[in-house]
Design a protein around this motif. Structure first.
Motif, short mmCIF file in Angstrom:
data_model
loop_
_atom_site.label_atom_id
_atom_site.label_comp_id
_atom_site.label_asym_id
_atom_site.label_seq_id
_atom_site.Cartn_x
_atom_site.Cartn_y
_atom_site.Cartn_z
N GLN A 10 9.89 0.59 3.75
CA GLN A 10 10.39 -0.08 2.56
C GLN A 10 9.52 0.24 1.35
O GLN A 10 10.02 0.50 0.25
N GLY A 11 8.20 0.21 1.55
CA GLY A 11 7.29 0.50 0.45
C GLY A 11 7.43 1.92 -0.06
O GLY A 11 7.34 2.16 -1.28
N ILE A 12 7.65 2.87 0.85
CA ILE A 12 7.84 4.27 0.44
C ILE A 12 9.05 4.40 -0.46
O ILE A 12 9.01 5.06 -1.52
N SER A 13 10.16 3.80 -0.07
CA SER A 13 11.38 3.90 -0.89
C SER A 13 11.24 3.11 -2.18
O SER A 13 11.75 3.52 -3.23
N SER A 59 18.85 4.05 -0.30
CA SER A 59 19.36 4.28 1.06
C SER A 59 18.26 4.08 2.09
O SER A 59 18.46 3.43 3.12
N VAL A 60 17.08 4.65 1.83
CA VAL A 60 15.95 4.47 2.75
C VAL A 60 15.52 3.01 2.80
O VAL A 60 15.22 2.47 3.87
N LEU A 88 0.82 -1.21 0.00
CA LEU A 88 0.00 0.00 0.00
C LEU A 88 0.86 1.26 0.00
O LEU A 88 0.56 2.22 -0.72
N ALA A 89 1.91 1.30 0.81
CA ALA A 89 2.81 2.46 0.78
C ALA A 89 3.47 2.56 -0.59
O ALA A 89 3.64 3.66 -1.15
N PHE A 90 3.82 1.43 -1.13
CA PHE A 90 4.39 1.34 -2.47
C PHE A 90 3.42 1.93 -3.49
O PHE A 90 3.75 2.85 -4.25
N ALA A 91 2.19 1.42 -3.50
CA ALA A 91 1.21 1.86 -4.50
C ALA A 91 0.80 3.31 -4.29
O ALA A 91 0.67 4.07 -5.25
N GLY A 92 0.60 3.71 -3.03
CA GLY A 92 0.10 5.05 -2.77
C GLY A 92 1.06 6.15 -3.15
O GLY A 92 0.63 7.25 -3.52
#
Length: 466
Positions: free
Chosen positions: A107-110, A82-83, A55-59
């Motif tokens: 992890q999903g954000i990066s 790096s993140v 979800l963090a990845f997709a969003g």
């Protein structure tokens, strides 16, 4: 057009980054039972080990794609990786469910920065035509292998080391990759003139996707009319409507440039990508549980059970697809792949505690993976066709958003029709998981039914426009 040596290095780096991103989508699934026992997750909350990442990845993919467009490939790659590496370290040291879910979200954000950057590097390096198709074929095959090998390696690491090792392994991989990427991309992808990022759009997109998925996942344990289900769904619909208003009227640099929406492959192609994504993540999730809860495989055996998926996907992607794309329309290959994969899932739904490996895992795996490998590259080619270099990051991000949201959304939807509990008998679990596989088959049939409205593409129809 850049030199072949530089193009080859860009392809290698793009494939490596995307492999790592998709590897971490699936690597946790085999470890889920161990994570549940060690950190005390409930059955209902366990899915968030997977969904927090997706979800963090997709969003944030839409925002991540614009970062690469506006600030350059080097900054996006080094910062994103790096993140990702730091979050992997945090997750590997987690002592509570909240700590692990937070690390997975980071992890999903990066990953939302890395994934569109990888595809952008390809679409801006290789012009449309056979060379791009070859590059996309390799990229897609590596991507598919990343998902399948994540299960394989995750099982081995969990069985012989610990579930923590499936996260900590990213640290010794990520550190040298950061240095290599900084060196390779030092003179490439120079930042453009700074433009204010559409942060309100990114926040609203993430809120909409998260709330919609949360609402549907709540239907697994609550009625649709229950406030725990209805309120997140209502909030998600409101956030999605607000996102559309902000993008259309107020955003200075919208996450989805309006000119993209007029391209024939963008609208229907991304809907097809959403359906394809909705079949992939539930496969890893439910097949892991099937092998461990129904067939009583240990973690290592479960990981090895995914080997046919990786091998078949690689063979189809690297051997058959380049030839087929020159002779068959992309939408015909998508339809054939979706139908074959649907047959495989229907076969998989018949698994019982008495099934042997050949009929309970291997046979369905060949059909599912052959079909998945058959449709993946043609679908990626369809969604990225006709996109100019200036919009490559946004188009790549939109494609990855629909695929990753499809995965989280599909898992939530499929979970609502299962009634599995870890205290059930293997036979009851087999019936419940069988319902899940049949639901995934229906999703793939819907994908096949959608293909007539997709653009008719073939490699010989592409022209070089650089």
């Amino acid at each position: 057009m850049q030199g072949r040596s530089a193009a080859t290095k860009a392809l290698a780096l793009a494939c490596a980054a995307h492999f790592l991103v998709l590897f971490d989508v699936s690597v946790m699934t085999v470890a889920l039972p161990s994570i549940q026992a060690d950190l005390g997750f409930t059955p209902a909350s366990l899915q968030w080990v997977v969904s927090a990442y997706t979800l963090a990845f997709a969003g944030l993919l839409l925002l991540g794609g614009r970062l690469a467009d506006l600030y350059g490939h080097r900054r996006a790659f080094v910062g994103g990786l790096s993140v990702f590496t730091a979050a992997s370290l945090l997750g590997g040291l987690a002592t509570t469910p909240a700590m692990l879910i937070t690390a997975r979200a980071a992890q999903g954000i990066s990953a939302a920065v890395l994934a569109p950057l990888a595809l952008t590097m390809l679409t801006t390096t290789f012009p449309e035509g056979p060379r791009r198709t070859k590059a996309l074929t390799i990229w897609t095959a590596v991507s598919l292998a990343g998902g399948a090998s994540g299960n394989l390696l995750g099982g081995v690491l969990t069985e012989y080391l610990s579930w923590r090792s499936v996260l900590l392994i990213n640290v010794p991989i990520g550190l040298p990759a950061i240095l290599f990427g900084a060196r390779l991309l030092a003179r490439r992808g120079a930042p453009r003139q700074r433009v204010r990022l559409d942060l309100p759009g990114a926040v609203l997109a993430t809120a909409a996707l998260t709330l919609l998925t949360l609402g549907i996942s709540q239907a697994h344990t609550h009625a649709w009319s229950d406030l725990d289900t209805a309120l997140p769904l209502l909030g998600g619909i409101i956030a999605l409507a607000a996102f559309m208003v902000v993008e259309g009227r107020f955003a200075v640099a919208p996450l989805i440039p309006p000119r993209l929406l007029g391209l024939p492959g963008i609208g229907w192609g991304n809907l097809a990508m959403l359906l394809a994504g909705a079949s992939q993540v539930p496969l890893w999730y439910f097949l892991t549980l099937t092998m461990q809860d129904v067939l009583h495989y240990n973690a290592a055996q479960t990981g090895l059970g995914f080997l046919p998926h990786a091998v078949v996907m690689l063979l189809v992607g690297l051997v058959l697809i380049p030839w087929l794309m020159r002779h068959v329309q992309a939408r015909a290959l998508i339809a054939a792949g979706a139908l074959l994969a649907a047959m495989g899932f229907w076969w998989q739904s018949g698994v019982t505690p008495d099934s042997d490996y050949l009929t309970g895992v291997f046979g369905p795996a060949v059909a599912i993976s052959f079909g998945g490998g058959l449709l993946s590259t043609p679908l990626t080619t369809t969604v990225t066709s006709g996109v100019e270099s200036a919009d490559a990051g946004a188009a790549s991000a939109l494609m990855n958003t629909t695929r990753q949201f499809g995965g989280a959304f599909g898992l939530a939807v499929v979970l609502t029709i299962t009634a599995a509990d870890t205290t059930d008998t293997p036979a009851a679990l087999a019936d419940s998981y069988g319902n899940a596989y049949q639901a995934i088959a229906v999703i793939l049939l819907a994908l096949a039914a959608l293909t007539p409205v997709l653009p008719a593409l073939r490699d010989t129809q592409h022209t070089v426009r650089r």
